[in-house]
Design a protein around this motif. Structure first.
Motif, PDB file in Angstrom:
ATOM      1  N   TYR A 128       0.837  -1.211   0.000  1.00 59.01           N
ATOM      2  CA  TYR A 128       0.000   0.000   0.000  1.00 59.01           C
ATOM      3  C   TYR A 128       0.868   1.254   0.000  1.00 59.01           C
ATOM      4  O   TYR A 128       0.644   2.190  -0.784  1.00 59.01           O
ATOM      5  CB  TYR A 128      -0.923  -0.019   1.218  1.00 59.01           C
ATOM      6  N   LEU A 129       1.868   1.294   0.865  1.00 52.34           N
ATOM      7  CA  LEU A 129       2.712   2.476   0.981  1.00 52.34           C
ATOM      8  C   LEU A 129       3.553   2.669  -0.272  1.00 52.34           C
ATOM      9  O   LEU A 129       3.738   3.804  -0.733  1.00 52.34           O
ATOM     10  CB  LEU A 129       3.599   2.364   2.217  1.00 52.34           C
ATOM     11  N   VAL A 130       4.048   1.590  -0.836  1.00 54.85           N
ATOM     12  CA  VAL A 130       4.821   1.686  -2.072  1.00 54.85           C
ATOM     13  C   VAL A 130       3.970   2.313  -3.169  1.00 54.85           C
ATOM     14  O   VAL A 130       4.400   3.244  -3.874  1.00 54.85           O
ATOM     15  CB  VAL A 130       5.323   0.305  -2.523  1.00 54.85           C
ATOM     16  N   LEU A 156      -6.914   3.125  -4.546  1.00 54.71           N
ATOM     17  CA  LEU A 156      -6.010   2.320  -3.715  1.00 54.71           C
ATOM     18  C   LEU A 156      -6.665   1.979  -2.385  1.00 54.71           C
ATOM     19  O   LEU A 156      -6.558   0.854  -1.892  1.00 54.71           O
ATOM     20  CB  LEU A 156      -4.708   3.086  -3.493  1.00 54.71           C
ATOM     21  N   ASN A 157      -7.369   2.948  -1.800  1.00 57.38           N
ATOM     22  CA  ASN A 157      -8.047   2.701  -0.523  1.00 57.38           C
ATOM     23  C   ASN A 157      -9.171   1.679  -0.667  1.00 57.38           C
ATOM     24  O   ASN A 157      -9.356   0.821   0.198  1.00 57.38           O
ATOM     25  CB  ASN A 157      -8.604   4.010   0.036  1.00 57.38           C
ATOM     26  N   VAL A 158      -9.934   1.787  -1.727  1.00 62.26           N
ATOM     27  CA  VAL A 158     -11.009   0.819  -1.961  1.00 62.26           C
ATOM     28  C   VAL A 158     -10.425  -0.580  -2.122  1.00 62.26           C
ATOM     29  O   VAL A 158     -10.950  -1.561  -1.568  1.00 62.26           O
ATOM     30  CB  VAL A 158     -11.830   1.212  -3.207  1.00 62.26           C
ATOM     31  N   ALA A 159      -9.326  -0.671  -2.865  1.00 63.58           N
ATOM     32  CA  ALA A 159      -8.673  -1.972  -3.039  1.00 63.58           C
ATOM     33  C   ALA A 159      -8.197  -2.525  -1.709  1.00 63.58           C
ATOM     34  O   ALA A 159      -8.278  -3.737  -1.457  1.00 63.58           O
ATOM     35  CB  ALA A 159      -7.495  -1.835  -4.010  1.00 63.58           C
ATOM     36  N   LYS A 168      -7.626  -6.245   2.362  1.00 65.98           N
ATOM     37  CA  LYS A 168      -7.153  -6.394   3.734  1.00 65.98           C
ATOM     38  C   LYS A 168      -8.179  -6.004   4.778  1.00 65.98           C
ATOM     39  O   LYS A 168      -7.903  -6.105   5.978  1.00 65.98           O
ATOM     40  CB  LYS A 168      -5.899  -5.543   3.937  1.00 65.98           C
ATOM     41  N   GLY A 169      -9.332  -5.525   4.342  1.00 61.78           N
ATOM     42  CA  GLY A 169     -10.338  -5.103   5.301  1.00 61.78           C
ATOM     43  C   GLY A 169     -10.009  -3.798   5.989  1.00 61.78           C
ATOM     44  O   GLY A 169     -10.513  -3.524   7.085  1.00 61.78           O
ATOM     45  N   PHE A 182     -10.394   6.913   4.923  1.00 67.48           N
ATOM     46  CA  PHE A 182     -10.316   8.312   5.337  1.00 67.48           C
ATOM     47  C   PHE A 182      -8.964   8.950   5.020  1.00 67.48           C
ATOM     48  O   PHE A 182      -8.845  10.179   5.040  1.00 67.48           O
ATOM     49  CB  PHE A 182     -10.608   8.428   6.837  1.00 67.48           C
ATOM     50  N   SER A 183      -7.957   8.150   4.715  1.00 62.32           N
ATOM     51  CA  SER A 183      -6.646   8.716   4.417  1.00 62.32           C
ATOM     52  C   SER A 183      -6.653   9.537   3.140  1.00 62.32           C
ATOM     53  O   SER A 183      -5.754  10.361   2.929  1.00 62.32           O
ATOM     54  CB  SER A 183      -5.593   7.608   4.314  1.00 62.32           C
TER      55      SER A 183
END
Length: 226
Positions: free
Chosen positions: A129-131, A152-155, A160-161, A167-168
């Motif tokens: 995620y961070l990459v 990316l957040n939806v994925a 990973k739940g 919110f990020s």
């Protein structure tokens, strides 16, 4: 997108997030506010990459911070994984390699894919995620940063739940669409030594306070390892 400094907001929201994680895990407001921190640190790493006059010295400094932070990170959160600064070091190294081999056709894509797999396969904080977020900040235009971060957040929710991670995206919204607001907050100047030492220092303080206030401490962590 205008270049702005976001150090104060990043440190404050990270502290709120970590206090909530340790002492108020059932109260999601702390974690929602804290979701701003990691994207701001990721963005700061990209800014630092462009601003530094010596990338090797910058890499070494981040590596030292990651090493210093590792034990406080484990004791504070009872996790056996590389801390977030360690993950950011890997992202910074990736940016360096991508620019170094940018003329080699498919090589940059293979390197990026390798880092995504590596940080996801090994216990790195935030993993792939961070990459991917750092790559978004590095290569996407400002008009694409928010939608790509949201995707990316939806994925991450499905993979990973990570529901709260949704919110990020507001951190990217602030960076892209409210630079004047961020600049007004940034009137609080953060000394360089504070910015560099805050992550390991606040983790060490949280770990000690957590231990002496009755939360799980380093003995519980050792029990998990052995």
């Amino acid at each position: 997108m205008k270049v702005i400094s976001i150090q104060f907001v990043a440190m404050l929201t990270m502290l709120i997030d970590h206090i909530g994680l340790i002492w108020f895990p059932e109260e999601t407001a702390w974690r929602i506010i804290g979701r701003l921190a990691m994207p701001l640190y990721a963005y700061a790493i990209v800014l630092g990459y462009f601003r530094t006059s010596n990338i090797n010295r910058y890499l070494a400094r981040i590596a030292v911070l990651a090493l210093i932070s590792q034990l406080p990170y484990q004791f504070a959160f009872h996790l056996i994984e590389v801390n977030t600064v360690g993950s950011l070091f890997m992202c910074l190294l990736l940016l360096r390699l991508l620019d170094k081999y940018k003329e080699k056709r498919a090589v940059p894509y293979l390197i990026a894919a390798a880092f995504v797999v590596l940080l996801e396969a090994l216990p790195f904080s935030y993993g792939a995620y961070l990459v991917l977020l750092v790559l978004i900040y590095r290569y996407a235009g400002s008009q694409w940063m928010t939608p790509l971060h949201f995707i990316l957040n939806v994925a991450s929710v499905f993979a990973k739940g990570w529901l709260l991670q949704i919110f990020s995206v507001f951190a990217t919204v602030l960076l892209v669409y409210a630079p004047d607001f961020m600049r007004s907050i940034d009137r609080i100047r953060v000394p360089r030594i504070v910015w560099r030492s805050f992550y390991p220092l606040h983790l060490a303080i949280l770990a000690v306070v957590s231990f002496y206030t009755g939360n799980l401490g380093f003995l519980d962590l050792l029990d998990r390892v052995y």
